[in-house]
Motif scaffolding. Sequence first.
Motif, PDB file in Angstrom:
ATOM      1  N   GLY A  44       4.740  33.086  16.435  1.00 41.48           N
ATOM      2  CA  GLY A  44       4.568  33.067  15.654  1.00 41.48           C
ATOM      3  C   GLY A  44       3.385  32.011  14.166  1.00 41.48           C
ATOM      4  O   GLY A  44       2.658  32.992  13.881  1.00 41.48           O
ATOM      5  N   THR A  45       3.308  31.226  14.758  1.00 41.02           N
ATOM      6  CA  THR A  45       2.155  30.815  14.334  1.00 41.02           C
ATOM      7  C   THR A  45       0.820  31.042  15.027  1.00 41.02           C
ATOM      8  O   THR A  45       0.021  31.302  14.086  1.00 41.02           O
ATOM      9  CB  THR A  45       2.347  29.214  15.312  1.00 41.02           C
ATOM     10  N   LEU A  46       0.706  31.370  16.440  1.00 37.26           N
ATOM     11  CA  LEU A  46      -0.790  32.003  16.252  1.00 37.26           C
ATOM     12  C   LEU A  46      -1.061  33.679  15.531  1.00 37.26           C
ATOM     13  O   LEU A  46      -2.338  33.458  15.326  1.00 37.26           O
ATOM     14  CB  LEU A  46      -0.930  32.655  18.272  1.00 37.26           C
ATOM     15  N   ALA A  47       0.249  34.410  15.346  1.00 36.68           N
ATOM     16  CA  ALA A  47      -0.247  35.572  15.110  1.00 36.68           C
ATOM     17  C   ALA A  47      -0.471  35.183  13.739  1.00 36.68           C
ATOM     18  O   ALA A  47      -1.318  36.411  13.072  1.00 36.68           O
ATOM     19  CB  ALA A  47       1.222  36.180  15.207  1.00 36.68           C
ATOM     20  N   SER A  48       0.032  34.641  13.006  1.00 38.71           N
ATOM     21  CA  SER A  48      -0.347  33.863  11.584  1.00 38.71           C
ATOM     22  C   SER A  48      -0.976  33.632  11.371  1.00 38.71           C
ATOM     23  O   SER A  48      -2.342  34.338  10.034  1.00 38.71           O
ATOM     24  CB  SER A  48       0.325  32.842  10.635  1.00 38.71           C
ATOM     25  N   MET A  49      -2.596  32.761  12.288  1.00 37.46           N
ATOM     26  CA  MET A  49      -3.368  32.569  12.323  1.00 37.46           C
ATOM     27  C   MET A  49      -4.315  33.345  12.417  1.00 37.46           C
ATOM     28  O   MET A  49      -5.712  34.109  12.186  1.00 37.46           O
ATOM     29  CB  MET A  49      -3.780  31.733  13.037  1.00 37.46           C
ATOM     30  N   ILE A  50      -4.065  34.855  13.791  1.00 36.52           N
ATOM     31  CA  ILE A  50      -4.790  36.059  13.600  1.00 36.52           C
ATOM     32  C   ILE A  50      -4.746  36.334  12.396  1.00 36.52           C
ATOM     33  O   ILE A  50      -6.119  37.576  11.971  1.00 36.52           O
ATOM     34  CB  ILE A  50      -4.647  36.351  14.690  1.00 36.52           C
ATOM     35  N   ALA A  51      -3.588  36.710  11.751  1.00 39.83           N
ATOM     36  CA  ALA A  51      -3.448  38.163  10.945  1.00 39.83           C
ATOM     37  C   ALA A  51      -4.551  37.096   8.826  1.00 39.83           C
ATOM     38  O   ALA A  51      -5.306  38.103   8.496  1.00 39.83           O
ATOM     39  CB  ALA A  51      -2.149  38.284  10.616  1.00 39.83           C
ATOM     40  N   THR A  52      -4.766  35.865   9.646  1.00 41.16           N
ATOM     41  CA  THR A  52      -5.354  35.215   7.774  1.00 41.16           C
ATOM     42  C   THR A  52      -6.513  35.807   8.662  1.00 41.16           C
ATOM     43  O   THR A  52      -7.194  35.104   7.425  1.00 41.16           O
ATOM     44  CB  THR A  52      -4.759  33.644   7.536  1.00 41.16           C
TER      45      THR A  52
END
Length: 572
Positions: free
Chosen positions: A422-430
């Motif tokens: 979730g943390t990695l996906a949020s960073m990539i999406a941002t």
Amino acid sequence: PPGMECPLGSDIRNLGGPLQQPVSKPGYMTLRTEPLKAYKCENVRPCPGGPAGSCAAHHDTTAVGCGACMAGAYSDGNMCVPCDGTVDVLPFVFVVLLALFLFVVLVVAVSREAIKQTNAGLTCVLLMGVGVTTLQTLAIFSQLSFEWLEPMRSILRAVRVLSFNADLLKVACIMDVNVVAQYASRQFTAPVIIPMVGTVLLLKRRFWDSEVQVVPQTVNAVGTVFNVFFISILMTCLSPFVCYSHPGDGGSSVVGQASILCWQGGEHSSVVAVGMVTFALVPLPFLVSAAYGIRKYPAKVKSTHSKTFLLYCRFLFSRFNPQTYYYGSVMLLRSFLITIVPVAFKDVGVQMIVLTATLLCFSALQTWLRPWRSRIANMLDTMNSVLVLLVLVSASLAGGVEVTLSSIGTISSVIFGFLAFGTLASMIATAALLFAKRVPKYSHFICHHKAAASAQARLMKMTLNEESSAARVFIDSDDLKNLDELFNIVKTDVATLVVYLTRDTLRRPWCVGEVTTAFMTMSARVVAVWARGFVAPAEDELNHLDTYIDQDGCNLVQYNIFEIDIRVSFKK
């Protein structure tokens, strides 16, 4: 053997005799026919330990786990208590009459036309539904393989009545029924509701309201009852699949019916068959029908023939705000997931972790959406979810929870995996949103003072739309959903900011914020339209913007818009 101990001088050759021999530990028991095969009891109290066939008073010593009562006794939680004559009928009769009264009140209340229902009446119905759902959630805790402490033990024993468990009503003192017949009778509770609802509505039409539409209101009332008691209905069907393990090769027993060994034929095969048939006839069709109704709702409400549909399916939507009409499916999904936790997981530690995670996720969703039509119902739902979670946490801290370290390790790894993903996906999406070339949602944003130029802004929007079919023009009276998002829309979703300047446009804080945001972020092209009567602020007014701008309804500093930025923007 596991679950047994050997006092000094014990000898297996002494089994069945007066000499020292292996005995079961407290919380375990052995049958006289299998003196070296220990069975775990659901509770320590019925099984004090000792020689083969040792059970507490009034418990059947031939039943696995001391899980059945002898003739003339009834189950009072985990203990068997002797019947004390004709007085035992009174609680049963009282509870049945009370249940019938509450049932009639509920049917009459939910069959009332929606347009005649006051907010106070709706709030009462919603609060009752939230309360019953909370009690049913607590009833699921009684299926966990955990030794509850007082007073929680007594509370869970009481709420088991909601899962159609009549042990507390001393039914065994009134009639002698075997386990399979008793389980089958519980399955008839939900189907019997249908003719009962129809009867109540027929009587209502005959003696009270001649305009009652029996068929659609019966469907709505039955749907309401099934919705409110869905956890209990599903839990009753699935209870034969909820088993706890015995030590060694002792197999497992049904939670709440320790005398029934799981997956070893006989009584268990019978109750499993009854449960599967009931699931196919009651919960499954209800779930499918509810999903179909919720899916069709957006199209049906636009139809001129929507009244019939809404009469039949009112139980799915009337409790929720129009924008969260789908929340009925969320409630059913929550009920389904928490009910199958004891079925899917045998380790009590894993059960508690999964239940806590599930309840926490749905509680966060409910707090975010606030779906109920009543503010009080939203507050009560959130509060009850928190209290239920505290009950689980308190139970785990009380000790006595037997856990498998490998299972806990697996669950912890899965949770960490979701956290990392979730943390990695949020960073990539941002990052993607920051660096991607964004196409503005609105071709024009008309900034205006409503009191002086609302009609002009509307005319300007109509003109722009006529000139280009691709134009999408923002005016707050049409497009603004959330005032706090206003400045972000100017930053990210506007190609051209049209400032319609009337006398007080630059005195209005929201207009000032829109203009300053566009200039300081350089996100949109700014076009000024001067109207007759507009006078640009003088130098002295620019130096005293705190008095020039009316900020009674909005403090721009809260949105990181400062006087120096406003002054620079006004001079451009």
